[in-house]
Design an enzyme around this catalytic site. Sequence first.
Site, PDB file in Angstrom:
ATOM      1  N   ARG A 311       0.828  -1.212   0.000  1.00  0.00           N
ATOM      2  CA  ARG A 311       0.000   0.000   0.000  1.00  0.00           C
ATOM      3  C   ARG A 311       0.862   1.261   0.000  1.00  0.00           C
ATOM      4  NH1 ARG A 311      -5.585   1.638   1.146  1.00  0.00           N
ATOM      5  NH2 ARG A 311      -6.241  -0.551   1.188  1.00  0.00           N
ATOM      6  N   GLU A 717      -9.251   6.401   7.701  1.00  0.00           N
ATOM      7  CA  GLU A 717      -7.818   6.590   7.472  1.00  0.00           C
ATOM      8  C   GLU A 717      -7.434   7.857   6.701  1.00  0.00           C
ATOM      9  OE1 GLU A 717      -6.031   2.156   7.026  1.00  0.00           O
ATOM     10  OE2 GLU A 717      -7.670   2.662   5.676  1.00  0.00           O
TER      11      GLU A 717
END
Length: 764
Positions: A311, A717
């Site tokens: 990621r 997030e």
Amino acid sequence: MSVTSPLPHDAAPLHVTGSARYIDDIPTPTGTLHLAFGQSEIARGRITEMDLTTVRSAPGVIAVLTADDLPFANDVSPSAHDEPLLSGGTVHHVGQAIFAVVARTHLAARKAARLGKVTYDEDEPLLSVEQAMKADSRFEDGPRIYEKGDTAAAIAAAPHVIEGSMEIGGQEHFYLEGQAALAVPGEGGDMLVHSSTQHPTEIQHKVAEAIGVPMHGVRVETRRMGGGFGGKESQGNALACICAVAAQRTGKACKMRYDRDDDMVITGKRHDFRITYRAGFDDTGRITGVEFMQYTRGGWAQDLTLPVADRAMLHADNAYLLPTARIESHRLKTNMQSATAYRGFGGPQGVVGIERVIDHIAHELGLDPVEVRKRNYYAEAPNVKGDNTTPYGQLVEDFELHGMTDALLKSSDYAARRAAIAEWNATHDIIKKGIAFSPVKFGISFTLTHLNQAGALVHVYQDGSVHLNHGGTEMGQGLFQKVAQVAASRFGIPLDMVKITATDTAKVPNTSATAASSGSDLNGMAVKAACDTIRDRLAEFLAERHQADAGAVRFGDGQVQVADATYSFAEVAGMAYAGRVSLSATGFYKTPKVEWDRIKGQGRPFFYFAHGAAITEVAVDTLTGENRILRADILHDAGASLNPALDIGQVEGGYVQGAGWLTTEELVWDDAGRLRTHAPSTYKIPACSDRPDVFNVALWDCENREDTIYRSKAVGEPPFMLGISAFLALSDAVAACGNAYPALDAPATAEQVWTAIQRVRHGV
């Protein structure tokens, strides 16, 4: 309609009165035993002798367990089966569990755990990036590389080239409730586990392995956590497993919780990174090619290092269209705590890398960094033409940052404030000010495709009240409230008629972790599906009763209308029960459109992108490096927000936590691999006094283009990365001390800022 209303957290009164129940508050059965781990005192080596006689004879001790006493699997890894519950003879980090004490009290267990006499054949630990690279100590064979175009040629042909390197520190989760578990043995070998976990199904799976029963023999319940931030996605496995093993062995309920020091020494942190870069660009600051080399220390076990590092690579572009890019990632195995999931899951580290590049380019050309950022943005629909793809091949169709940036620059009066700061810095030598803008484009979905699924169970009782469960966990973020609002809106009833109880693997099976900002997206849609199934049954029942069209039945304001009749929802539920209509349903949802090949680095790993933008102003004392955040202005994209009050709270908290990561939260290991910052006295999280004096937060009013729950967007997030603007503002303030680029490392502590000021003043 309850959905979209700015309602308070459902448990807010319980939180502020201290009556919210956490693992340590659950009434325990008579005779409950307590556990603690005996921990390794070295970072790398082999146990040559272990004398536990004193431990076994300590007051209150019932049993002492070693690896040889474990009846089945000695593993608590979420991934590679490389994480023994108790050391089998080899130790890999300071704090690794080598035996477990079972005692009558928590204090007795902790005291006894310190009495073990262990001798080691000690090896030199691998702690640094350099040591791990030299030893080729990795979690994969060689680096992972994602590439778009001929980057080397593009950089070679560019009018300007920069290169640099930065260190990005890790971060302790510092959840208010530490890791905790309670295992209660049942009849026939069954086990009930109460766990402070973001992933009840994983706890169920690992406990079943540890005590040798099928998953149906283990039930895991989680009502709430006192914070998680990713630190309870996999790190709770060890506590749950050892408690279950001890409970099976003794026939008594067994409980374990880490004290703060133990928690920090044993559990994993955010992955720290070293990022080196080389970028080519034109006179306007437009990037033609960029190369990143990402190194991360994963610690002693694989845990979630591979997807975290993936990621980070996937967010190396952030908000910017890169015509060519090469991202190379090294996932290094080192003798420290196993680094793990943390809010953003590697994304923030990738974003920091490209934001450093943009900032460096702006400094090199003497341009406003905001203008350089805007010139490199992806195109915004409907103006997407030609290449608008990420380095991993996903077409960016839902980019919102052009309008958001202009709106934030205007509402924050950026231009005038930037000019005023320049004037201030020209006339003040001691206190320098800085201002910076940073955007975020964050991909929403699990990159492991099969995790993008969720289930729900909904009951309507004959009095019209609704009881539901889903696979998501509540860690203070307000997920339960949002999902309850969805249910209330589907039935058209007041919110107080809906009750969500603890997440329970016996009610909703095979759940994914509450992570990747997916809680509302996945579970909201699953609950919607279950509610709609019941609602359709009720509509068909009433339609048949009134000889009407089921599609004409209307639910709203606590009432149900059909033909010329109006009933309360409670009346309809009672009539349907009497008419033998099922008032219970399961719901299931899987995220559409996602497809990802992590080996090739190609596909569509994300269903959609969430966006945000922040402007931060800081002041720096050039004599000491001490600094303050004076003001923050934030505009965040939550789509059509399910609950604006909760979402704004998430944005505020995310920003402060992100700023803390990059400014004050410093993890320090000594040369022996011992974590020295293992308590609030030595590890500084932001306090209330560290928040900006002026803190303006607003939500961008724009529906999600994709078909999510009520067209909302994830908000767990993405706001974390808005704190990057604070780090960039510090860099801007330091840059005012001279002509050289500051090249700050993170966290930009007072010492780091002072050192950078000296470099800038002396042109090095």
